[in-house]
Write a protein that holds these residues in place. Structure first.
Motif, PDB file in Angstrom:
ATOM      1  N   LEU A   1      14.038 -11.762 -15.667  1.00 14.60           N
ATOM      2  CA  LEU A   1      12.564 -12.330 -15.160  1.00 14.60           C
ATOM      3  C   LEU A   1      12.315 -11.477 -13.453  1.00 14.60           C
ATOM      4  O   LEU A   1      11.454 -10.234 -13.661  1.00 14.60           O
ATOM      5  CB  LEU A   1      12.002 -13.545 -14.604  1.00 14.60           C
ATOM      6  N   LEU A   2      12.677 -11.199 -12.877  1.00 16.76           N
ATOM      7  CA  LEU A   2      13.437 -10.535 -11.555  1.00 16.76           C
ATOM      8  C   LEU A   2      12.443  -8.537 -11.614  1.00 16.76           C
ATOM      9  O   LEU A   2      12.042  -8.322 -11.537  1.00 16.76           O
ATOM     10  CB  LEU A   2      13.929 -10.507 -10.674  1.00 16.76           C
ATOM     11  N   THR A   3      13.986  -8.382 -12.894  1.00 17.86           N
ATOM     12  CA  THR A   3      13.735  -6.562 -13.874  1.00 17.86           C
ATOM     13  C   THR A   3      12.665  -7.085 -13.875  1.00 17.86           C
ATOM     14  O   THR A   3      12.299  -5.387 -13.968  1.00 17.86           O
ATOM     15  CB  THR A   3      14.423  -6.129 -14.526  1.00 17.86           C
ATOM     16  N   GLY A   4      12.011  -7.847 -15.084  1.00 21.02           N
ATOM     17  CA  GLY A   4      10.794  -7.495 -15.737  1.00 21.02           C
ATOM     18  C   GLY A   4      10.006  -7.267 -14.965  1.00 21.02           C
ATOM     19  O   GLY A   4       8.639  -6.109 -14.935  1.00 21.02           O
ATOM     20  N   ILE A   5       9.821  -8.088 -13.886  1.00 25.83           N
ATOM     21  CA  ILE A   5       8.334  -8.066 -12.553  1.00 25.83           C
ATOM     22  C   ILE A   5       8.502  -6.616 -12.504  1.00 25.83           C
ATOM     23  O   ILE A   5       7.247  -6.548 -12.051  1.00 25.83           O
ATOM     24  CB  ILE A   5       8.144  -9.320 -11.335  1.00 25.83           C
ATOM     25  N   ILE A   6       9.721  -6.562 -11.600  1.00 26.48           N
ATOM     26  CA  ILE A   6       9.968  -5.333 -11.618  1.00 26.48           C
ATOM     27  C   ILE A   6       9.245  -3.746 -11.573  1.00 26.48           C
ATOM     28  O   ILE A   6       8.166  -3.102 -11.317  1.00 26.48           O
ATOM     29  CB  ILE A   6      11.606  -4.725 -10.933  1.00 26.48           C
ATOM     30  N   MET A   7       9.790  -3.925 -13.487  1.00 23.75           N
ATOM     31  CA  MET A   7       9.721  -2.871 -14.482  1.00 23.75           C
ATOM     32  C   MET A   7       7.655  -2.461 -14.722  1.00 23.75           C
ATOM     33  O   MET A   7       7.216  -2.092 -14.875  1.00 23.75           O
ATOM     34  CB  MET A   7       9.915  -2.597 -15.403  1.00 23.75           C
TER      35      MET A   7
END
Length: 174
Positions: free
Chosen positions: A80-86
């Motif tokens: 979730l975190l890396t998806g939001i960042i991307m």
């Protein structure tokens, strides 16, 4: 925020690599254990629900599965975190019905609630080992059966929607 985006932008592919690695870890870390241990053990127990050996095998398998789900449950927040960042770094629109909107909708409606329940039954108040240690065997049996029902409901969803998410992410159909 724009300054932070400018600083992080050159690292987009690293966030993507972490995202893909954690997606794979989340999606597949419990698949082998479920298919080869949980499923046959519970089928054997359902055939002979009074067999003490089948009950003991079922309980041991479920307690070990709870412990093994730690990898999956570390990976999901990172997904979730890396998806939001991307999404933020790429400047993609969040709320359009395009490939990303469809993917986010599936994640929000299916996988976030599923994982919330999964965290609870594996690590929180539904953790079978912790319940067994309290001596409340009625609650223990209740949570074993609840977890099995959870698997029966969620397994078809996982089998359908995890590959669909991969397909959407790769092909970007909308």
């Amino acid at each position: 925020m724009e300054e932070l985006r400018a600083i992080l932008q050159p690292f987009y592919l690293y966030f993507k690599a972490i995202h893909l690695f954690t997606v794979a870890m989340w999606a597949f870390s419990t698949a082998v254990a479920y298919r080869n241990y949980i499923l046959p053990t519970f089928i054997a127990w359902e055939r002979n629900p009074q067999d003490q050996g089948a009950i003991a095998n079922r309980n041991l398998a479920m307690e070990r599965f709870d412990k093994g789900a730690v990898l999956e449950h570390i990976a999901f927040p990172l997904v979730l975190l890396t998806g939001i960042i991307m999404v933020w770094l790429a400047g993609w629109p969040w709320l359009q019905l395009n490939w990303l909107g469809l993917k986010l909708l599936i994640i929000a409606l299916i996988f976030v609630p599923m994982e919330a329940v999964d965290y609870y039954i594996s690590h929180g108040g539904g953790n079978k080992r912790k319940i067994r240690q309290t001596g409340d065997m009625q609650q223990y049996e209740h949570m074993i059966r609840y977890h099995w029902r959870f698997f029966k409901v969620t397994t078809p969803l996982v089998v359908i929607f995890v590959p669909l998410l991969f397909l959407i992410a790769v092909t970007k159909p909308l």
